[in-house]
Structures are given as C-alpha cells and as structure tokens.
Scaffold this motif. Structure first.
Motif, PDB file in Angstrom:
ATOM      1  N   PHE A 236     -42.286 -10.983  20.242  1.00  0.00           N
ATOM      2  CA  PHE A 236     -41.981 -12.312  19.719  1.00  0.00           C
ATOM      3  C   PHE A 236     -42.739 -12.491  18.410  1.00  0.00           C
ATOM      4  CE2 PHE A 236     -45.987 -14.340  20.929  1.00  0.00           C
ATOM      5  CZ  PHE A 236     -46.408 -13.575  22.004  1.00  0.00           C
ATOM      6  N   ALA A 237     -42.279 -13.454  17.626  1.00  0.00           N
ATOM      7  CA  ALA A 237     -42.844 -13.612  16.286  1.00  0.00           C
ATOM      8  C   ALA A 237     -44.231 -14.244  16.336  1.00  0.00           C
ATOM      9  CB  ALA A 237     -41.911 -14.479  15.442  1.00  0.00           C
ATOM     10  N   GLY A 238     -45.199 -13.540  15.765  1.00  0.00           N
ATOM     11  CA  GLY A 238     -46.564 -14.079  15.729  1.00  0.00           C
ATOM     12  C   GLY A 238     -46.647 -15.337  14.889  1.00  0.00           C
ATOM     13  N   ALA A 239     -45.767 -15.453  13.907  1.00  0.00           N
ATOM     14  CA  ALA A 239     -45.792 -16.643  13.053  1.00  0.00           C
ATOM     15  C   ALA A 239     -45.155 -17.839  13.745  1.00  0.00           C
ATOM     16  CB  ALA A 239     -45.068 -16.363  11.741  1.00  0.00           C
ATOM     17  N   SER A 240     -44.489 -17.603  14.854  1.00  0.00           N
ATOM     18  CA  SER A 240     -43.873 -18.699  15.617  1.00  0.00           C
ATOM     19  C   SER A 240     -44.210 -18.543  17.092  1.00  0.00           C
ATOM     20  CB  SER A 240     -42.354 -18.691  15.424  1.00  0.00           C
ATOM     21  OG  SER A 240     -42.042 -18.903  14.096  1.00  0.00           O
ATOM     22  N   SER A 339     -37.788 -13.541  11.490  1.00  0.00           N
ATOM     23  CA  SER A 339     -36.860 -12.573  10.897  1.00  0.00           C
ATOM     24  C   SER A 339     -37.385 -11.150  11.072  1.00  0.00           C
ATOM     25  CB  SER A 339     -36.628 -12.889   9.422  1.00  0.00           C
ATOM     26  OG  SER A 339     -37.853 -13.014   8.761  1.00  0.00           O
ATOM     27  N   ASP A 340     -38.724 -10.972  11.023  1.00  0.00           N
ATOM     28  CA  ASP A 340     -39.299  -9.636  11.244  1.00  0.00           C
ATOM     29  C   ASP A 340     -39.056  -9.195  12.682  1.00  0.00           C
ATOM     30  OD1 ASP A 340     -40.357  -9.570   8.665  1.00  0.00           O
ATOM     31  OD2 ASP A 340     -42.161 -10.626   9.285  1.00  0.00           O
ATOM     32  N   ALA A 341     -39.283 -10.143  13.606  1.00  0.00           N
ATOM     33  CA  ALA A 341     -39.099  -9.813  15.025  1.00  0.00           C
ATOM     34  C   ALA A 341     -37.637  -9.442  15.292  1.00  0.00           C
ATOM     35  CB  ALA A 341     -39.499 -11.015  15.889  1.00  0.00           C
ATOM     36  N   GLN A 342     -36.727 -10.183  14.703  1.00  0.00           N
ATOM     37  CA  GLN A 342     -35.303  -9.898  14.902  1.00  0.00           C
ATOM     38  C   GLN A 342     -34.916  -8.571  14.268  1.00  0.00           C
ATOM     39  OE1 GLN A 342     -33.692 -13.493  13.223  1.00  0.00           O
ATOM     40  NE2 GLN A 342     -33.813 -14.618  15.144  1.00  0.00           N
ATOM     41  N   LEU A 343     -35.464  -8.326  13.091  1.00  0.00           N
ATOM     42  CA  LEU A 343     -35.150  -7.067  12.402  1.00  0.00           C
ATOM     43  C   LEU A 343     -35.627  -5.869  13.215  1.00  0.00           C
ATOM     44  CD1 LEU A 343     -33.997  -5.764   9.822  1.00  0.00           C
ATOM     45  CD2 LEU A 343     -36.270  -5.909   8.831  1.00  0.00           C
ATOM     46  N   GLU A 344     -36.824  -5.960  13.768  1.00  0.00           N
ATOM     47  CA  GLU A 344     -37.348  -4.830  14.560  1.00  0.00           C
ATOM     48  C   GLU A 344     -36.600  -4.701  15.885  1.00  0.00           C
ATOM     49  OE1 GLU A 344     -41.577  -4.657  14.924  1.00  0.00           O
ATOM     50  OE2 GLU A 344     -41.829  -4.221  12.785  1.00  0.00           O
ATOM     51  N   PHE A 345     -36.249  -5.826  16.468  1.00  0.00           N
ATOM     52  CA  PHE A 345     -35.527  -5.792  17.748  1.00  0.00           C
ATOM     53  C   PHE A 345     -34.171  -5.099  17.577  1.00  0.00           C
ATOM     54  CE2 PHE A 345     -32.926  -8.199  21.032  1.00  0.00           C
ATOM     55  CZ  PHE A 345     -33.483  -7.565  22.125  1.00  0.00           C
ATOM     56  N   VAL A 346     -33.518  -5.415  16.478  1.00  0.00           N
ATOM     57  CA  VAL A 346     -32.200  -4.811  16.220  1.00  0.00           C
ATOM     58  C   VAL A 346     -32.354  -3.424  15.588  1.00  0.00           C
ATOM     59  CG1 VAL A 346     -30.060  -5.059  14.879  1.00  0.00           C
ATOM     60  CG2 VAL A 346     -31.081  -7.052  15.955  1.00  0.00           C
ATOM     61  N   GLY A 347     -33.256  -3.350  14.621  1.00  0.00           N
ATOM     62  CA  GLY A 347     -33.326  -2.144  13.791  1.00  0.00           C
ATOM     63  C   GLY A 347     -34.075  -0.969  14.382  1.00  0.00           C
ATOM     64  N   ASN A 348     -35.082  -1.228  15.215  1.00  0.00           N
ATOM     65  CA  ASN A 348     -35.890  -0.113  15.724  1.00  0.00           C
ATOM     66  C   ASN A 348     -35.074   0.898  16.523  1.00  0.00           C
ATOM     67  OD1 ASN A 348     -38.032  -1.339  14.544  1.00  0.00           O
ATOM     68  ND2 ASN A 348     -39.335  -1.382  16.360  1.00  0.00           N
ATOM     69  N   THR A 349     -34.013   0.429  17.154  1.00  0.00           N
ATOM     70  CA  THR A 349     -33.201   1.346  17.970  1.00  0.00           C
ATOM     71  C   THR A 349     -32.454   2.346  17.086  1.00  0.00           C
ATOM     72  OG1 THR A 349     -31.535  -0.383  17.947  1.00  0.00           O
ATOM     73  CG2 THR A 349     -32.815  -0.160  19.959  1.00  0.00           C
ATOM     74  N   ALA A 350     -32.273   1.978  15.817  1.00  0.00           N
ATOM     75  CA  ALA A 350     -31.555   2.871  14.908  1.00  0.00           C
ATOM     76  C   ALA A 350     -32.506   3.810  14.179  1.00  0.00           C
ATOM     77  CB  ALA A 350     -30.772   2.034  13.903  1.00  0.00           C
ATOM     78  N   SER A 351     -33.793   3.694  14.503  1.00  0.00           N
ATOM     79  CA  SER A 351     -34.789   4.536  13.826  1.00  0.00           C
ATOM     80  C   SER A 351     -35.364   5.555  14.805  1.00  0.00           C
ATOM     81  CB  SER A 351     -35.908   3.631  13.295  1.00  0.00           C
ATOM     82  OG  SER A 351     -37.056   4.385  13.042  1.00  0.00           O
ATOM     83  N   ALA A 370     -29.808 -13.839  13.299  1.00  0.00           N
ATOM     84  CA  ALA A 370     -30.256 -12.491  12.934  1.00  0.00           C
ATOM     85  C   ALA A 370     -29.213 -11.730  12.121  1.00  0.00           C
ATOM     86  CB  ALA A 370     -30.611 -11.716  14.203  1.00  0.00           C
ATOM     87  N   SER A 371     -28.365 -12.447  11.420  1.00  0.00           N
ATOM     88  CA  SER A 371     -27.295 -11.757  10.667  1.00  0.00           C
ATOM     89  C   SER A 371     -27.882 -10.752   9.668  1.00  0.00           C
ATOM     90  CB  SER A 371     -26.403 -12.768   9.960  1.00  0.00           C
ATOM     91  OG  SER A 371     -27.191 -13.615   9.173  1.00  0.00           O
ATOM     92  N   ALA A 372     -29.047 -11.090   9.079  1.00  0.00           N
ATOM     93  CA  ALA A 372     -29.666 -10.166   8.119  1.00  0.00           C
ATOM     94  C   ALA A 372     -30.094  -8.875   8.812  1.00  0.00           C
ATOM     95  CB  ALA A 372     -30.857 -10.833   7.453  1.00  0.00           C
ATOM     96  N   ALA A 373     -30.569  -9.021  10.047  1.00  0.00           N
ATOM     97  CA  ALA A 373     -31.009  -7.833  10.803  1.00  0.00           C
ATOM     98  C   ALA A 373     -29.814  -6.913  11.101  1.00  0.00           C
ATOM     99  CB  ALA A 373     -31.672  -8.270  12.100  1.00  0.00           C
ATOM    100  N   PHE A 374     -28.686  -7.499  11.464  1.00  0.00           N
ATOM    101  CA  PHE A 374     -27.491  -6.689  11.749  1.00  0.00           C
ATOM    102  C   PHE A 374     -26.965  -6.056  10.453  1.00  0.00           C
ATOM    103  CE2 PHE A 374     -27.378  -9.529  15.490  1.00  0.00           C
ATOM    104  CZ  PHE A 374     -27.362  -8.561  16.474  1.00  0.00           C
TER     105      PHE A 374
END
Lengths: 559, 341
Positions: A236-240, A339-351, A370-374
C-alpha cells in the motif's frame, strides 16, 4: 548581450511556468448559438471520461432543441479540479454569485451540511418523476433502495443524488494466485484454483469468494505462504497510509453488522461492547468479555469499546509488526505514492528483476485510477492487462463470524451529484434534464463500463464489457448489506466530519502525541529495535480520545 | 547590490518628493506671505506623513485587520454548531494548563520548536559564517559553490522535501544494502532514525541562502581594514574573529532577533514531512497546521487563537530581551551610540 540573453531566458522560463500552471485542459470557447450548462467535477479515481461521453450523448440528443430564445442546442462545459470541487472547499464558494458551475459531480460532501445551509436544489419532484423523456417508465427514486432513500431524505425532501459506490479494500492478482495455488481448501490447506476450494468468508460454496481466506488467521497464513513463494504479500502507498486506516474501519463495520453500525450514527440503541478492562491483546486474537450497553448521545464515546474495532486494531498490529508481510521502505515511506503502488502492483509482474506483488490495499476505483500503470506496463488500458485482478472479500475476525453476511460502507468518499440552489430559473430545467439523463439505465451502464465503478441504483450492466476486477467487486457489493454512513441528529449535523469512517480509528495512544488515526505509523514506532506501541495502546487510546476530546467538544450539544 | 538598493532608495525618495510637490502645487495660493522657514516645515511634515502613511496602512491592514478577529476569537467559546458563543477566558486557561502540564502535546511541540531553533541557529549560523568567509576571501571554486549551495533555497520546499524523501527512503537503503549486504530501512521509514534525520534536514536546509547575506555583509567591510590586519601579521582565524565578525555584528544580531521572532511558531518543514509517519517531530507550527486542518467544523479555532496570542506574548518577551542583550554585546556599541547621537 549577456543581459539580453539572461532576460530572454528568464522570460522563457516564466512563460513556460505559466503555461504549465494552466494544465492540459484549456478553457472551451463559448458557442453563442447554444445554451451553456456548466458542470464542476472532482475527477480523481472516477475520472472525467464517463462525463465526456454523457455530455456528447446529451448534446447530440438535444442538438435541435431550443432552451433559450434565439439559441439552439446545448453546450456543456466541464471544470475539473480536485481542490475547488472537494466538498469541504466547495461549500464555501458554491453559493457565490460568480461561481459559474451549476451541476456538480463531486466527493467529500457532507450532505447534511449542504442541506442545512441550503446550498443544493430540492430534487424531490424530479427524482420522483418518471424518466419517460428518455424512454424509461420508472423514476430515479424507483432505482434507489429504501435504505438509501431514507438516508437521503431530510424533512421529506431529497437534495442530492449519490454519485457512485466505492469502498477501500484489498485487490489481489488472481493470475498469481492461480499460478501459485494460494487458495484455501475446505481443510484450511493451500490448493490451486481447480482444487476443492473452501467456502471463503461467506461460508457458502459456489460463490465468488471461494478459496479466499475465511478468517484473519487464514489471511496471515496466506501472507506467509506468498512470502515463502518469493512474492511481496501486501502493498500500500506509504504516502497514503490512511488507505489502511479506511480498510480497518471497513473491517470493523463488517464485524459489527448493520444494526450496530447504525447506532454509531444515531447514538440510540443497545450495542454489545467489550467490558472495561477485559480486553487481552497478547495472543494472535484479542479476547474479552462483553456486555450490552444502551447507547445515548451522552455515552456515545463508549462505542470505542466495540469488539469490531478491537479486532481491526489487532489485525493492524499483526500486519504491521511483521515486516515480511510488506515492504517497509515502500509502505512506510512518504515518497511512495498511490501511483507508485499501482505501478508496481501492475508492472512488477512484467519484470524479471522485481518481486511481484500479490495483494494491494486500495479503493474499489483503483483500476480506473491506475490507467497510467496499465499504459506503462502494457502500452494499453486495463483491458490489455495480461494479469487478472479481483476484489478480495474481507476475511472475518473469528471463526464464529464466518457465514455472517458482509456489511459494507460503499459510500466512503461521500460522493454526490447535485444542482446548486441558486441556479437561475432559466437554466433549472436544462440542469434537471441532464441530471435525470445521467441516471437513465443506459447512461449508468455506460458509466460502469467506462469507470469500472458501480452506482448505488438498480440498473443492468453487460457483464462481458467489464473487467474481472469490476465483476468481482460488484458481486461482492451485491452479496453485502450496504450501509450509508449518515445520521440525522443535531450532533451529527454539527460534527459530520468527525463521523467519517477513518476517524473511527483515531486514537490518543500516547499523551505526548496528538490523537491520530494512522495506525501504520503508530504500530511501527520503534525504540531500541522493539515496537513501542501495541494494539492495546491504540484500543485504550480510542476511548480516551472519544471521551476526552470529542465528547468534551460535543458537551454543549448533548442534552 | 549596494548600488541597486541605493537606486531604489533614491526612487522612493523622489516619488514622495514628487507627491509633496504636487500637493503643494494643488494648494490655493496663500493670501498672507509665509516665511521660507514655515514653508519648509510644512513640506517636511507632508513628507513625513507620506512616509509614515504606507507602513501604518500596512500595519493596519496586515496586522490589526488580520488579527482583530483572531484576538476576539481567543475569548470565545462556541456553544453550538451554529457557532453561537459565550465570552470566556477558558481558552487561555486550557493553553496554560497544556503548556505547563506533564508531557502534553503542546509542551512537547514547544520543546521541539525551541530545540530546532537552537540547533538550526547555533549549528547553522557558525557554519554559514565560515562558508561565507570562504566566499568573501574568494578562495578556490567559491563562485561555483555559492551557486550550488544557494540552489536549495530557491527551490520550493515541497520539491526539496520530495527529493530528500527519495534520498533517505530509497537511495540510502539501496546504498547500505550494496555496501553491507543487509536490507536496511529508510532513514525516514525507521522511526528510530526519523527524528535525527529531520533535524539534519532542517540544519542543511536552513543553511542554504544565509551565507549569501553574510558574504554580502562581509564584502561591505573596508578592504583597508583587513589589509592592515594582514600587514600586522593576523592569520585567517584572527581576521575572521577580530575583524570580520565584529564588522558584521549588526547584521548577525538582526538575524538572531528576527529568527527568534519565528522560533516558537516555526513549522520547521514538518507539515511537508507529515507523511513521514504520524510520530514525526511535533513542532508548534505543525501543531497549528495539523489541528486546524483536522478540525473541519472550526469548533477548536478559539483554542488556537488563544494559543497564538500566548505565543506572541512569549515571543515579545524573548525578542526584546534578546535584543537588549545583543545590543550590550555589540563590539562597536559606543561608536553606534555616537552615530545615533
């Protein structure tokens, strides 16, 4: 020459700064041949794409209709702003003569405050009118549940319409779960998706939550299993960090059920509370003795002793004080945004270099947000995702609660749509038409298909047009008792902000610190390597805070 | 820089002179001949009035106007949601009770504010002075260093805080893991390192910019004085303590007094860092911001208004005492008195 260059450079920088400040959306130019209607919206997780589509449909429908003499058609202008349109800011400017917007779709609105200040138009007649103009035979009121209508009715009138449904919770990567067999079977052991799945928290087989952890114990067992398999269990987002707080409050509500929940707002009823001094937080589960207490406005602070709150706090302690459950450098850092949390949640699986994240705490609107993450991960939208995401039903605090129907606060963000009270007479009909139009079945279905969010009305949606996540989220909502966090008392009207769900978790855990609701921060405070505060401190501090701070302030209103 | 201010001063003077000339032209000619001395006195009076009008107007608008309601508010207690009130001294009693209670949030915030003021002043000021002296003496890379060290003060604090977050919470753990092979928590993530990290940030941040003022003041020292000292065999340390510091003393004392005025109500960047855990350092400024933002109903505003007044009174005592002490310590006290006379 040098001076000239320096001047040119500074001028260029200032111009660039000014243009950047304007943002990507420049003001639309007014078409003098059409009637203008001004809309203000918050945007946020729900975005504006749905509104743009609705506007296009509405403008096309009324392209040849005249709403003003000498003009034909409608031009709808949108202004999106997270600051100006947030309910608490908006309430101070909506009544001003130079406020252009006439209809609002926004969040953070304390409905009772708006009504008592006379800021919104009485919509009762329009809500009860059949939508025949739009080819429907029923009214907006017919699409609302009795519970919702009752909550929205003040002195027999309704002044706003709930905008959309949403709650905080947990999203899981179903593809990862399938691949790793992170489902529970009927004996509480792990199995794959095709295995003999357990009943899930609802206690029934053949439902959407089958195989999901039934209790808090199973949930933590699941986190340990995920960690064992080399993935990050939870993020979860540390900033929120308030997202965790909201989640905990939702879990507390789920424990207490509909009647006890309502007593928190009416301060009138008998509730089962933990007997003073009997709560023991030393084990994995909190134990206590209970007593039935008649709640009145005078002793409302005693609601801090509700067992659901104690269980939620214990859940937070178990989660936060075991750093294998999450990545501390993300979840506890102010630099790690949603946005960082969403990016990692979506993006880490592709890395191949980063550990995939199994579960993320977020709002039910996350997929739209999370449209930016997708885009970043799949160069496309949520529909292009190679992973399937699903909404996780809240596990129950104890085994005896398994099978109890979920209670869900699905309007946590206080989102409403309404027309301002001082709208000019000449515009009223047009504004009402638009509000009715966006509440037609077709428009509400389009809203859900676009945003992935549900509206609290009865309408049909083509399930094939929804992502797996939206489908799972909606089935979870449908299976639950949805409750509205709203009261009717003078006390509620005066202090409705204090009743915000996350504030339920506020605690004066240490006399030298201010009362806060950030349990993640409190429970991870260390001294000499040991955690300083326990779930017991937070639980006791909740009663202290409510009694000594809130009820002290309410004194004059409590007869 | 000096020429620039001189020009501005002259322009302001000319502006008011023009106004006084215009006013005297608008005046109907006097029937009785007025002596030259009287005319001069009247003109002087008009000039003084014009000169005083602006600051008085500003004081009226920006202090009295702004604070008038706040002062009244401190004596009110709301009795219902519609903000009906009764006059009371309860808010002051509460403030004093909290300030002199045991381990109260208010007391802790006040202690932290004082601590941060002392640290940022007595660590930052000497360091800035040494750096400024380095620039003043035009040692190697002084111009480049001046720009580099000045940059943090022109960047928005939100940006600086964000950058610092990344360094402390992302960069530091990675560097430590590379060096030691052990997973390490970020400096702001770890509650045990959070407070010293925030203090360090404040010291670093408050340093930026100060040295520009100091080095400007140092450059105003007559070259012949330092040359004479060098001829007499003074080394750099002696020059710094015996020539430079005494010559810029008026500026140092002004900085100390002005800094003290904001010491008790300073936020010290804690609001910008408020994401660094709820248990970050509580300062008075942060106490105000947090309290007021959390209170959406405005019912606790009288408490904050009373607290503001009490802190203003405490600050007045501190500032005037400090000013008196610093004036006594002025190495050129006698000369300054002569100039005033």
């Amino acid at each position: 020459m040098k001076k000239l260059l320096a001047f040119a450079l500074v001028a260029a920088m200032l111009t660039a700064m000014m243009l950047t400040g304007c943002g990507p959306k420049l003001a639309q130019s007014v078409d003098a041949n059409k009637t203008q209607l001004y809309i203000g919206t918050y945007g946020g997780g729900v975005g504006t794409e749905w509104l743009e589509k609705a506007i296009a449909d509405f403008e096309a429908k009324y392209a040849d209709t005249s709403f003003e003499e000498g003009k034909k058609g409608v031009q709808i202008m949108i202004r999106t702003n997270k600051t100006d349109m947030e309910g608490e800011t908006l309430k101070d400017v909506i009544g001003l003569a130079d406020t252009k917007e006439e209809i609002y779709f926004t969040e953070g609105v304390f409905y009772q405050t708006y009504v008592s200040r006379g800021l919104t138009l009485d919509l009762t007649d329009y809500i009860n009118a059949d939508l025949t103009e739009f080819g429907e035979s029923e009214s907006i009121a017919d699409k609302m549940s009795d519970e919702l209508k009752a909550a929205m009715t003040v002195n027999g009138k309704i002044y706003a319409l709930p905008f959309w449904q949403g709650c905080y919770g947990m999203v899981y990567n179903a593809t990862l779960f399938d691949e790793n067999g992170w489902y529970f079977d009927k004996n509480g052991n792990f199995t794959d998706a095709a295995g003999n799945l357990g009943t899930g928290p609802d206690g029934q087989s053949g439902t959407a939550d089958d195989g999901q952890p039934r209790t808090y114990d199973e949930f933590f067992k699941l986190l340990a299993e995920i960690r064992k398999d080399g993935c990050v269990p939870l993020s979860f987002a540390g900033a929120s960090q308030d997202y965790l707080t909201w989640l905990l409050a939702e879990m507390a509500v789920d424990y207490m059920g509909v009647d006890a929940f309502k007593t928190n707002y009416s301060l009138d009823g008998t509730v089962e509370l933990i007997k003073a001094g009997t709560a023991d937080f030393t084990g994995d589960t909190v134990t206590y003795q209970t007593e039935n207490v008649a709640i009145t406005p005078k002793n409302g602070y005693e609601l801090a002793r509700q067992p659901g709150l104690a269980h939620a706090i214990k859940f937070a302690e178990r989660l936060m004080q075991n750093t294998t459950n999450y990545n501390a450098n993300s979840c506890l850092s102010g630099s790690y945004k949603i946005s960082d949390a969403q990016l990692e949640f979506v993006g880490n699986t592709a890395s191949t270099k980063l550990d995939p994240i199994a579960i993320m705490i977020d709002g039910s609107w996350w997929e739209n947000e999370a449209s930016a993450a997708f885009q970043n991960t799949y160069q496309g939208s949520k529909y292009d995702s190679e992973m399937e995401y699903k909404w996780m039903s809240f596990p129950k605090a104890t085994e005896d609660k398994v099978g109890q129907k979920s209670t869900l606060v699905a309007s946590v963000l206080d989102s409403y749509s309404f027309i301002k009270a001082n709208i000019s007479e000449s515009k009223k009909d047009l504004a009402v038409k638009f509000l009715q139009f966006v509440h037609t079945d077709a428009q509400m279905a389009q809203f859900t298909e676009t945003t992935g969010l549900a509206k609290p009305y009865d309408y049909a949606v083509d399930q094939t047009k929804l992502t797996s996540f939206t489908q799972s989220m909606m089935s979870c909502f449908n299976a639950a008792d949805l409750v509205t966090p709203m009261g009717n008392s003078d006390l509620y009207r005066a202090y409705c902000a204090d009743y915000r769900l996350a504030y339920w978790m506020r605690t004066a855990y240490d006399p030298s610190k201010g009362a806060i609701d950030n349990l993640a921060s409190i429970l991870t405070t260390k001294s000499g390597g040991d955690y300083v505060f326990t779930a017991a401190d937070c639980y006791n501090g909740m009663l202290t805070y409510r009694r000594d701070t809130r009820w002290d302030a309410y004194e004059s209103l409590i007869k | 820089m000096k020429t620039f201010f001189r020009r501005i001063g002259r322009a302001v003077g000319d502006f008011f002179y023009d106004i006084s000339c215009t006013l005297s032209r608008l005046k109907p000619p006097s029937k009785r001949p007025v002596s030259g001395m009287k005319t001069k006195k009247r003109k002087d009076m008009i000039f003084y009035v014009c000169m005083l009008a602006l600051p008085l107007l500003q004081f009226g608008l920006m202090w009295v106007g702004v604070n008038f309601n706040s002062i009244l508010l401190s004596f009110k207690e709301y009795v219902d949601a519609d903000r009906n009130f009764v006059w009371t001294l309860k808010n002051f009693a509460d403030v004093f009770q909290n300030l002199f209670g045991e381990d109260t949030v208010l007391l802790v915030s006040l202690k932290n504010s004082v601590l941060l003021y002392l640290l940022t002043t007595f660590v930052t000021m000497p360091t800035s002075l040494i750096i400024s002296f380095y620039f003043y003496k035009k040692f190697a890379f002084s111009r480049a260093l001046k720009i580099i060290l000045f940059i943090p003060s022109i960047i928005s604090s939100v940006v600086t805080v964000t950058c610092f977050y990344f360094i402390a919470d992302r960069g530091y753990p990675q560097i430590m893991e590379m060096l030691t092979g052990v997973a390490t928590e970020g400096l702001l993530v770890n509650s045990e390192t959070r407070t010293p990290t925030l203090i360090l940030y404040n010291i670093f941040y408050s340093m930026a910019g100060n040295f520009l003022f100091y080095s400007s003041a140092m450059s105003g020292i007559d070259n012949s004085v330092s040359e004479a000292a060098q001829i007499d065999g003074a080394n750099l340390v002696q020059e710094f303590f015996r020539i430079t510091l005494p010559n810029i003393y008026p500026m140092l004392s002004t900085f100390l007094v002005a800094g003290l005025a904001g010491a008790l109500i300073g936020d010290y960047g804690m609001y910008a860092f408020s994401k660094a855990g709820g248990s970050a350092i509580d300062t008075m400024g942060y106490y105000f911001t947090r309290g007021i933002t959390l209170d959406t109903t405005g019912q606790t505003y009288p408490h904050f208004a009373a607290l503001g007044l009490v802190l203003s009174a405490m600050t007045c005592v501190l500032v005037f005492s400090a000013r008196a002490i610093l004036n006594r310590l002025d190495p050129f006290r006698d000369q300054h008195k002569e100039v005033k006379a």
